[in-house]
Write a protein that holds these residues in place. Structure first.
Motif: not given
Length: 208
Positions: A107-110, A115-116, A130-133
């Motif tokens: 529902a949301g992301i930040v 950079g996580n 979670m990591t950007s990978k």
């Protein structure tokens, strides 16, 4: 139903209103507005709009999109509710990567200062770090029917409890720091440069 973007200043006065079919928005460092129009639950279009309200790009997506954020490199990250996925786009709207996420109904992301990614889950009441990978660092209990998500200057994570009347604050390790009463069905949340928390209360039709 017509949909618009409304710009307000720091004291709540309306600055401008622009036509839009919006499903969440983000403003980049060049003052471009990125928003999302969901034509179906499994199809959406990401739209780039100048600060003057002119559409400068339109990018079809194969997933319904609920929210977004922008990382330090200017890449846009999209949260897809129905598929529990996140997608990374470059500044030209090209897809860089798509990952599954376990929070259930993204529902949301930040993005935090390391950079996580933090993704709020509406269906599970959890938030996933979670990591950007796409590697999951942790999944933590958060708010009932999580909606919007934001991070303050201390790195603490704030979540809007769309299924209730509160916002919840947790630290980087997922420990709950507090729960604060706001309006009815808070759907989104943002934190300004002074660390003030702004909440959109969907059920109360107000911002506080």
């Amino acid at each position: 139903n017509n949909s618009t973007l409304t710009e307000i200043d720091s004291v709540g006065s309306v600055v401008g209103i622009f036509d839009d079919k919006s499903g969440g928005l983000m403003v980049d460092e060049s003052d471009n507005i990125w928003t999302h129009y969901n034509s179906t639950t499994s199809q959406s279009t990401t739209i780039k709009i100048s600060s003057g309200g002119t559409i400068t790009g339109s990018y079809p997506m194969s997933f319904g999109t609920t929210n977004s954020c922008i990382d330090a490199s200017g890449h846009l990250w999209l949260a897809h509710f129905g598929e529990s996925k996140v997608t990374e786009l470059d500044s030209n709207g090209k897809i860089v990567a798509t990952f599954n996420e376990p929070s259930g109904g993204a529902a949301g992301i930040v993005i935090d200062d390391s950079g996580n990614l933090w993704v709020s889950g509406y269906n599970t009441n959890n938030v996933t770090k979670m990591t950007s990978k796409g590697i999951v660092i942790g999944t933590y209990a958060a708010a009932p029917a999580n909606g919007g998500i934001a991070i303050d200057k201390l790195g603490n994570v704030w979540l809007a409890s769309r299924g209730g009347t509160s916002v919840v604050e947790i630290n980087q390790n997922g420990k709950k720091l507090g729960s604060y009463t706001v309006g009815k069905n808070p759907s989104d949340i943002a934190i300004d440069h002074s660390d003030n928390v702004w909440v959109v209360n969907n059920g109360s039709n107000n911002v506080m």
